[in-house]
Design a protein around this motif. Structure first.
Motif, PDB file in Angstrom:
ATOM      1  N   GLN A  25     -14.433 -47.995 -13.346  1.00  0.00           N
ATOM      2  CA  GLN A  25     -14.113 -47.205 -12.163  1.00  0.00           C
ATOM      3  C   GLN A  25     -12.885 -46.305 -12.330  1.00  0.00           C
ATOM      4  OE1 GLN A  25     -16.162 -47.091  -9.510  1.00  0.00           O
ATOM      5  NE2 GLN A  25     -17.475 -48.394 -10.768  1.00  0.00           N
ATOM      6  N   LYS A  26     -11.807 -46.847 -12.772  1.00  0.00           N
ATOM      7  CA  LYS A  26     -10.538 -46.104 -12.852  1.00  0.00           C
ATOM      8  C   LYS A  26     -10.562 -45.128 -14.034  1.00  0.00           C
ATOM      9  CE  LYS A  26      -8.313 -48.918  -9.877  1.00  0.00           C
ATOM     10  NZ  LYS A  26      -8.251 -48.481  -8.543  1.00  0.00           N
ATOM     11  N   PRO A  27     -10.037 -43.914 -13.846  1.00  0.00           N
ATOM     12  CA  PRO A  27     -10.068 -42.903 -14.911  1.00  0.00           C
ATOM     13  C   PRO A  27      -9.467 -43.389 -16.234  1.00  0.00           C
ATOM     14  CG  PRO A  27      -9.365 -41.888 -12.874  1.00  0.00           C
ATOM     15  CD  PRO A  27      -9.437 -43.373 -12.612  1.00  0.00           C
ATOM     16  N   PHE A  28      -8.316 -44.050 -16.172  1.00  0.00           N
ATOM     17  CA  PHE A  28      -7.668 -44.522 -17.398  1.00  0.00           C
ATOM     18  C   PHE A  28      -8.563 -45.516 -18.135  1.00  0.00           C
ATOM     19  CE2 PHE A  28      -4.874 -47.505 -19.678  1.00  0.00           C
ATOM     20  CZ  PHE A  28      -4.217 -46.615 -20.523  1.00  0.00           C
ATOM     21  N   VAL A  29      -9.161 -46.435 -17.394  1.00  0.00           N
ATOM     22  CA  VAL A  29     -10.033 -47.455 -17.977  1.00  0.00           C
ATOM     23  C   VAL A  29     -11.314 -46.815 -18.505  1.00  0.00           C
ATOM     24  CG1 VAL A  29     -11.303 -49.593 -17.506  1.00  0.00           C
ATOM     25  CG2 VAL A  29      -9.044 -49.243 -16.511  1.00  0.00           C
ATOM     26  N   LYS A  30     -11.849 -45.816 -17.784  1.00  0.00           N
ATOM     27  CA  LYS A  30     -13.061 -45.111 -18.214  1.00  0.00           C
ATOM     28  C   LYS A  30     -12.860 -44.435 -19.576  1.00  0.00           C
ATOM     29  CE  LYS A  30     -15.598 -42.979 -14.674  1.00  0.00           C
ATOM     30  NZ  LYS A  30     -16.684 -43.902 -14.563  1.00  0.00           N
ATOM     31  N   VAL A  31     -11.626 -44.068 -19.892  1.00  0.00           N
ATOM     32  CA  VAL A  31     -11.322 -43.374 -21.147  1.00  0.00           C
ATOM     33  C   VAL A  31     -10.907 -44.360 -22.248  1.00  0.00           C
ATOM     34  CG1 VAL A  31      -9.734 -41.729 -22.227  1.00  0.00           C
ATOM     35  CG2 VAL A  31     -10.746 -41.209 -20.001  1.00  0.00           C
ATOM     36  N   ILE A  32     -10.026 -45.298 -21.951  1.00  0.00           N
ATOM     37  CA  ILE A  32      -9.443 -46.168 -22.977  1.00  0.00           C
ATOM     38  C   ILE A  32     -10.343 -47.330 -23.368  1.00  0.00           C
ATOM     39  CG2 ILE A  32      -7.526 -47.751 -23.491  1.00  0.00           C
ATOM     40  CD1 ILE A  32      -6.777 -44.792 -23.603  1.00  0.00           C
ATOM     41  N   LEU A  33     -10.880 -48.048 -22.411  1.00  0.00           N
ATOM     42  CA  LEU A  33     -11.630 -49.258 -22.736  1.00  0.00           C
ATOM     43  C   LEU A  33     -12.889 -48.995 -23.572  1.00  0.00           C
ATOM     44  CD1 LEU A  33     -11.196 -52.225 -22.514  1.00  0.00           C
ATOM     45  CD2 LEU A  33     -12.384 -52.226 -20.333  1.00  0.00           C
ATOM     46  N   PRO A  34     -13.676 -47.959 -23.290  1.00  0.00           N
ATOM     47  CA  PRO A  34     -14.804 -47.690 -24.184  1.00  0.00           C
ATOM     48  C   PRO A  34     -14.367 -47.442 -25.629  1.00  0.00           C
ATOM     49  CG  PRO A  34     -15.130 -46.540 -22.127  1.00  0.00           C
ATOM     50  CD  PRO A  34     -13.726 -47.108 -22.088  1.00  0.00           C
ATOM     51  N   ALA A  35     -13.264 -46.737 -25.806  1.00  0.00           N
ATOM     52  CA  ALA A  35     -12.772 -46.461 -27.170  1.00  0.00           C
ATOM     53  C   ALA A  35     -12.365 -47.746 -27.883  1.00  0.00           C
ATOM     54  CB  ALA A  35     -11.595 -45.485 -27.110  1.00  0.00           C
ATOM     55  N   VAL A  36     -11.690 -48.629 -27.187  1.00  0.00           N
ATOM     56  CA  VAL A  36     -11.246 -49.892 -27.791  1.00  0.00           C
ATOM     57  C   VAL A  36     -12.452 -50.762 -28.153  1.00  0.00           C
ATOM     58  CG1 VAL A  36     -10.019 -52.059 -27.333  1.00  0.00           C
ATOM     59  CG2 VAL A  36      -8.973 -49.878 -26.704  1.00  0.00           C
ATOM     60  N   LEU A  37     -13.374 -50.902 -27.227  1.00  0.00           N
ATOM     61  CA  LEU A  37     -14.546 -51.753 -27.466  1.00  0.00           C
ATOM     62  C   LEU A  37     -15.428 -51.206 -28.589  1.00  0.00           C
ATOM     63  CD1 LEU A  37     -15.497 -52.575 -23.769  1.00  0.00           C
ATOM     64  CD2 LEU A  37     -14.433 -54.107 -25.435  1.00  0.00           C
ATOM     65  N   VAL A  38     -15.714 -49.925 -28.537  1.00  0.00           N
ATOM     66  CA  VAL A  38     -16.587 -49.316 -29.547  1.00  0.00           C
ATOM     67  C   VAL A  38     -15.930 -49.358 -30.924  1.00  0.00           C
ATOM     68  CG1 VAL A  38     -17.643 -47.134 -30.268  1.00  0.00           C
ATOM     69  CG2 VAL A  38     -17.868 -47.913 -27.909  1.00  0.00           C
ATOM     70  N   ASN A  39     -14.643 -49.084 -30.990  1.00  0.00           N
ATOM     71  CA  ASN A  39     -13.944 -49.100 -32.278  1.00  0.00           C
ATOM     72  C   ASN A  39     -13.880 -50.514 -32.863  1.00  0.00           C
ATOM     73  OD1 ASN A  39     -13.035 -46.771 -33.660  1.00  0.00           O
ATOM     74  ND2 ASN A  39     -10.971 -47.621 -33.698  1.00  0.00           N
ATOM     75  N   SER A  40     -13.751 -51.506 -32.021  1.00  0.00           N
ATOM     76  CA  SER A  40     -13.738 -52.894 -32.499  1.00  0.00           C
ATOM     77  C   SER A  40     -15.074 -53.266 -33.142  1.00  0.00           C
ATOM     78  CB  SER A  40     -13.425 -53.849 -31.350  1.00  0.00           C
ATOM     79  OG  SER A  40     -12.143 -53.604 -30.851  1.00  0.00           O
TER      80      SER A  40
END
Length: 137
Positions: free
Chosen positions: A69-84
């Motif tokens: 939902q939150k813009p910051f989370v929409k940008v950061i969390l996908p990058a962290v999860l996918v990169n892991s």
């Protein structure tokens, strides 16, 4: 949940082709000192993996972008999860293929992959906001 906001197929394909060339070339360069054969195997392994992972990343970032939902989370969390997930897969495949310098081969690609995921999510966020979606809750 709206999922109509996506990157174009051309963007996805060109990104994947560039990843194949760049990271396959890097893998050859960093591993060919061991032997030319090691360089070629590492290049084909990394190039193919980079091509496929880039296509996966775009879709995964898009999928995850729409789950938060939150813009910051929409940008950061996908990058962290996918990169892991990407990092785990790359270490595994290079270990199986016998790449001599696994971490030297994948670390630059993972760094750029993280930036690429952030870039893609920011692009999606801009499209999301242009469609008048300002409510994040």
């Amino acid at each position: 949940m709206r999922e109509s906001i996506r990157t174009t197929r051309l963007f996805n394909f060109l990104s994947a082709v560039l990843a194949f060339l760049l990271w396959g070339g890097w893998a050859y360069h960093i591993n060919s000192a061991s032997s030319p054969q090691s360089g070629v195997v590492a290049a084909l392994t990394q190039g193919t993996a980079s091509f496929l992972i880039t296509l996966f990343m775009v879709h995964a970032v898009t999928f995850l972008f729409h789950r938060f939902q939150k813009p910051f989370v929409k940008v950061i969390l996908p990058a962290v999860l996918v990169n892991s997930v990407t990092g785990f897969c790359l270490v595994s495949v290079h270990t199986l293929m016998g790449t001599p310098r696994v971490f030297a081969t994948i670390l630059p690609a993972l760094t750029v992959a993280f930036s690429f995921c952030i870039f893609t999510a920011c692009k999606l966020l801009k499209l999301f906001q242009q469609q008048g979606n300002t409510s994040y809750e």
